[in-house]
Design a protein around this motif. Structure first.
Motif, mmCIF file in Angstrom:
data_model
loop_
_atom_site.group_PDB
_atom_site.id
_atom_site.type_symbol
_atom_site.label_atom_id
_atom_site.label_comp_id
_atom_site.label_asym_id
_atom_site.label_seq_id
_atom_site.Cartn_x
_atom_site.Cartn_y
_atom_site.Cartn_z
ATOM 1 N N ARG A 9 0.668 -1.012 -0.053
ATOM 2 C CA ARG A 9 0.133 0.021 0.037
ATOM 3 C C ARG A 9 0.891 1.357 -0.061
ATOM 4 O O ARG A 9 1.917 1.259 0.461
ATOM 5 N N VAL A 10 0.451 2.282 -0.431
ATOM 6 C CA VAL A 10 1.279 3.641 -0.621
ATOM 7 C C VAL A 10 0.547 4.714 0.101
ATOM 8 O O VAL A 10 -0.495 4.675 0.242
ATOM 9 N N GLU A 11 1.329 5.415 0.999
ATOM 10 C CA GLU A 11 1.025 6.658 1.673
ATOM 11 C C GLU A 11 1.771 7.544 1.439
ATOM 12 O O GLU A 11 3.157 7.541 1.366
ATOM 13 N N PRO A 12 1.420 9.004 1.371
ATOM 14 C CA PRO A 12 2.183 10.185 1.153
ATOM 15 C C PRO A 12 2.730 10.744 2.460
ATOM 16 O O PRO A 12 2.386 10.318 3.619
ATOM 17 N N GLU A 13 4.086 11.087 2.400
ATOM 18 C CA GLU A 13 4.894 11.549 3.721
ATOM 19 C C GLU A 13 5.542 12.911 3.287
ATOM 20 O O GLU A 13 6.039 13.129 2.123
ATOM 21 N N ILE A 14 5.835 13.521 4.423
ATOM 22 C CA ILE A 14 6.851 14.598 4.354
ATOM 23 C C ILE A 14 8.120 13.938 4.900
ATOM 24 O O ILE A 14 8.210 13.515 6.130
ATOM 25 N N VAL A 15 9.157 14.111 4.147
ATOM 26 C CA VAL A 15 10.348 13.459 4.237
ATOM 27 C C VAL A 15 11.419 14.489 4.609
ATOM 28 O O VAL A 15 11.832 15.505 3.888
ATOM 29 N N PHE A 16 12.169 14.275 5.819
ATOM 30 C CA PHE A 16 13.261 14.931 6.101
ATOM 31 C C PHE A 16 14.834 14.463 6.094
ATOM 32 O O PHE A 16 14.801 13.285 6.183
ATOM 33 N N VAL A 17 15.766 14.899 5.495
ATOM 34 C CA VAL A 17 17.134 14.630 5.390
ATOM 35 C C VAL A 17 17.885 15.502 6.283
ATOM 36 O O VAL A 17 17.921 16.963 6.198
ATOM 37 N N MET A 18 18.537 15.028 7.382
ATOM 38 C CA MET A 18 19.091 15.604 8.472
ATOM 39 C C MET A 18 20.624 16.051 8.047
ATOM 40 O O MET A 18 21.485 15.429 7.223
ATOM 41 N N LYS A 19 20.688 17.320 8.613
ATOM 42 C CA LYS A 19 22.333 17.873 8.326
ATOM 43 C C LYS A 19 22.985 17.643 9.703
ATOM 44 O O LYS A 19 24.331 17.641 9.782
ATOM 45 N N ASP A 20 22.178 17.908 10.871
ATOM 46 C CA ASP A 20 22.988 17.622 12.288
ATOM 47 C C ASP A 20 22.455 16.366 13.010
ATOM 48 O O ASP A 20 21.252 15.995 12.642
ATOM 49 N N PRO A 68 23.392 12.666 11.212
ATOM 50 C CA PRO A 68 23.421 13.284 9.962
ATOM 51 C C PRO A 68 23.519 12.587 8.784
ATOM 52 O O PRO A 68 24.041 11.481 8.507
ATOM 53 N N GLY A 69 22.715 13.095 7.756
ATOM 54 C CA GLY A 69 22.509 12.278 6.641
ATOM 55 C C GLY A 69 21.467 11.477 6.474
ATOM 56 O O GLY A 69 21.151 11.032 5.331
ATOM 57 N N TRP A 70 20.895 11.135 7.725
ATOM 58 C CA TRP A 70 19.808 10.206 7.931
ATOM 59 C C TRP A 70 18.323 10.611 7.144
ATOM 60 O O TRP A 70 18.298 11.841 6.841
#
Length: 266
Positions: free
Chosen positions: A104-115, A225-227
């Motif tokens: 199944r598919v669901e929309p997400e807001i995705v973060f890419v970490m800098k710290d 970081p980078g996750w």
């Protein structure tokens, strides 16, 4: 009291179901004593085994971040789970039906970490300050449990129904957007079937990020970081059978397209 189940056996059974594309009844049907702490130990053991077979830890995902889903499950906070590089789906690639049971598919807001973000005690403002970019995404959830029937410990043990995920082409500084108002329209085969805003995710996606950091912090872990951090489904998930065309259209974060593919893909 059950003596036939333990962390190692449960991890092996769940990974075995994943590898064989076979579902099963929830663990708690046979192991009613399974609690949340033990379920997270099972989740960590499955991660250890994934890494042993060559997968690389690249982030975390949240589940049950919407109030409606929490009410349905009888809980008052989200759960966390692991992302590995084997779960990342390149843009344009079809849903990997050959690996999944009932996606199944669901929309997400995705973060890419800098710290690095280490709890407990992290606030939403501190969490957002540690983010490098935000983008739209779609998670392809799957479950090793038949008919997606499970209790909270079951789904935690099953790595929060992890399957695959894809991120969109637009990456922005999250401080330039009101993420609580960032909207998404979910389209299936040309028809809009659902919509939501970032407020559906704990009131604001940064609140979900802070909760993840604090939950991991209580276990002596941190967000690195980078996750990549999937902050949780904004809408209910839609089925993704072979041949389906699914799109998640965000206000500022572009569109994410997924093709249901075929059983032979891969």
């Amino acid at each position: 009291m059950s003596t036939t189940w333990d962390v190692e056996r449960a991890a092996g059974v769940l990974l075995g179901c994943e590898d064989a594309r076979s579902d099963r009844p929830p663990l708690t049907d046979e192991w009613p004593e399974l609690d949340l702490a033990t379920a997270y130990r099972i989740q960590d053991e499955t991660l250890r085994r994934r890494r042993d077979r060559g997968e690389r830890l690249i982030g975390v995902k949240l589940g049950l971040t919407s109030r409606a889903k929490q009410k349905r499950m009888g809980v008052d906070s989200p759960l966390t789970a692991w992302l590995t590089d084997a779960m990342a789906l390149p843009a344009g690639e079809p849903v990997p039906q050959h690996k999944l049971i009932h996606p199944r598919v669901e929309p997400e807001i995705v973060f890419v970490m800098k710290d690095r973000l280490a709890g407990p005690g992290v606030t939403a403002a501190q969490a957002l300050a540690a983010v490098g970019t935000v983008c739209g995404g779609a998670e392809v959830i799957d479950s090793r449990y038949r008919d997606f029937r499970f209790t909270l410990p079951d789904v935690v043990a099953d790595n929060a129904s992890s399957g695959a995920y894809v991120t969109g082409p637009v990456g922005l500084d999250p401080r330039t957007l009101d993420l609580a108002l960032e909207a998404v329209l979910v389209e299936v085969d040309g028809q809009i079937v659902d919509s939501a805003t970032g407020a559906a995710v704990q009131g604001h996606p940064a609140e979900a990020l802070a909760l993840a950091a604090n939950d991991l912090g209580r276990r002596g872990l941190a967000i690195e970081p980078g996750w990549v951090v999937l902050t949780g489904g904004m809408t209910d998930a839609v089925f993704a059978p072979p041949g389906a065309e699914i799109a998640c259209h965000f206000t500022h974060l572009g569109s994410v397209f997924l093709n249901g593919g075929t059983e032979a893909d891969g």
